[in-house]
Design a protein around this motif. Structure first.
Motif, PDB file in Angstrom:
ATOM      1  N   UNK A 101       0.616  -1.224   0.078  1.00  0.00           N
ATOM      2  CA  UNK A 101      -0.005  -0.211  -0.037  1.00  0.00           C
ATOM      3  C   UNK A 101       0.958   1.230  -0.038  1.00  0.00           C
ATOM      4  N   UNK A 102       2.167   1.108   0.524  1.00  0.00           N
ATOM      5  CA  UNK A 102       2.700   2.444   0.550  1.00  0.00           C
ATOM      6  C   UNK A 102       4.404   2.180   0.112  1.00  0.00           C
ATOM      7  N   UNK A 103       5.430   2.697   0.587  1.00  0.00           N
ATOM      8  CA  UNK A 103       6.608   2.513   0.313  1.00  0.00           C
ATOM      9  C   UNK A 103       6.986   0.904   0.552  1.00  0.00           C
ATOM     10  N   UNK A 104       7.274   0.380  -0.316  1.00  0.00           N
ATOM     11  CA  UNK A 104       7.420  -1.289  -0.471  1.00  0.00           C
ATOM     12  C   UNK A 104       8.420  -1.983  -1.129  1.00  0.00           C
ATOM     13  N   UNK A 301       5.975  -3.768   3.315  1.00  0.00           N
ATOM     14  CA  UNK A 301       6.028  -2.522   3.469  1.00  0.00           C
ATOM     15  C   UNK A 301       7.533  -2.376   4.225  1.00  0.00           C
ATOM     16  N   UNK A 302       7.964  -0.805   3.923  1.00  0.00           N
ATOM     17  CA  UNK A 302       9.410  -0.987   4.357  1.00  0.00           C
ATOM     18  C   UNK A 302       9.473   0.759   4.913  1.00  0.00           C
ATOM     19  N   UNK A 303      10.609   0.700   5.706  1.00  0.00           N
ATOM     20  CA  UNK A 303      10.790   2.275   6.153  1.00  0.00           C
ATOM     21  C   UNK A 303      12.266   2.393   5.678  1.00  0.00           C
ATOM     22  N   UNK A 304      12.632   2.595   4.580  1.00  0.00           N
ATOM     23  CA  UNK A 304      13.860   2.833   4.017  1.00  0.00           C
ATOM     24  C   UNK A 304      14.837   4.128   4.444  1.00  0.00           C
ATOM     25  N   UNK A 305      15.953   4.031   4.881  1.00  0.00           N
ATOM     26  CA  UNK A 305      16.791   5.367   5.598  1.00  0.00           C
ATOM     27  C   UNK A 305      18.048   5.501   4.418  1.00  0.00           C
TER      28      UNK A 305
END
Length: 308
Positions: A101-104, A301-305
């Motif tokens: 659905x989002x960053x993925x 989903x991911x929370x990339x940095x």
């Protein structure tokens, strides 16, 4: 007349990585992110600045509904009605959402053709229980290493590229040269089209998902020649939509994921990172972005940095 589908299949055969890391491999090009390359990438941390490249997981995201919706979060406990020893209160919540659905990341089981996944694994292993091969859990160690941003929108001097605008391999070379950066083996390559900036400006989810600027099919060979490990973008599918060939769709997805075994990162927010890179001319950095370990999942989903 040569039709689009045979052209795509021929390209897939030329860039294919099947067997390169063994007959049983399910990870594909993330094998190129070796311990030595991760250690070298750590040296790219110069200032300690951390840039969050993930979009918020809430109801204001770019999914217009239909086969994918924005995340729905529900509270199961707030603590207001609890009577517990010592005045202790607790809150809890649930989330309902497509994994994409989002960053993925797209797993290597996300797309297939001719009844085969990456590395020749049978597509019949995809069923109601998920993917028995190439699921997102195979990337559980995370994806971390040298990240490189190619800011195509800034190179063209626009806030965002037009819908349907094709980015070809020659332009990737020109952007890299203009930025003074090289793309090489094991890199996590991020392409800025400005499509996220457009969404933030007009808040039009239907427009965001109606099509996009992105990589053309010819970029597959460019990525293969440089042994890029992961490619990501600020649009919803990395590649240009509508595609370059009538009568076909998501051809670059099929070649990159099914033939090359390349993980794709989608719907990233590259705006603040791009501003920082332009300010000091440093377009490489340490990237880290682990998927959630959904067993047999075809995405996460991911929370990339990005750490500079």
């Amino acid at each position: 007349m040569i039709t689009a589908v045979p052209v795509m299949r021929e390209l897939g055969r030329k860039v294919r990585n099947w067997g390169r890391w063994g007959a049983d491999d399910e990870r594909g090009t993330t094998n190129l992110i070796t311990p030595g390359r991760v250690a070298a990438a750590a040296g790219l941390v110069r200032t300690g600045e951390v840039f969050d490249l993930g979009i918020p997981l809430d109801g204001d995201g770019p999914q217009p509904g239909g086969y994918r919706i924005n995340p729905i979060r529900l509270m199961s406990e707030t603590g207001h009605e609890q009577v517990l020893p010592g005045g202790f209160k607790w809150a809890d919540d649930y989330v309902f959402m497509p994994l994409q659905a989002g960053s993925q990341y797209d797993s290597l089981a996300h797309v297939h053709y001719d009844e085969q996944l990456y590395n020749g694994h049978p597509a019949s292993g995809l069923n109601v229980k998920g993917a028995d091969k190439c699921g997102i859990h195979t990337q559980a160690k995370g994806i971390a290493g040298r990240g490189v941003l190619l800011d195509v929108a800034r190179f063209r001097g626009v806030e965002w590229l037009d819908l349907g605008s094709v980015i070809g391999p020659d332009e990737l070379d020109m952007v890299a040269a203009a930025q003074g950066v090289e793309v090489g083996p094991g890199d996590i390559l991020l392409i800025r089209t400005g499509w996220r900036a457009k969404f933030l400006a007009d808040q039009d989810a239907a427009g965001f998902m109606a099509g996009e600027p992105g990589l053309g099919l010819g970029c597959a060979s460019w990525l293969r020649e440089r042994d890029v490990a992961v490619v990501g973008s600020d649009n919803f599918g990395v590649e240009v939509m509508p595609g370059e060939n009538a009568g076909a769709m998501f051809e670059l997805h099929m070649v990159l994921i099914r033939d090359m075994g390349m993980t794709l990162a989608e719907m990233l927010d590259l705006e603040q990172l791009a501003t920082a890179c332009a300010a000091d001319g440093a377009y490489d950095f340490f990237y880290t972005g682990a998927p959630l370990k959904f067993t047999r999942g075809v995405g996460s989903p991911i929370n990339p940095l990005a750490i500079r």
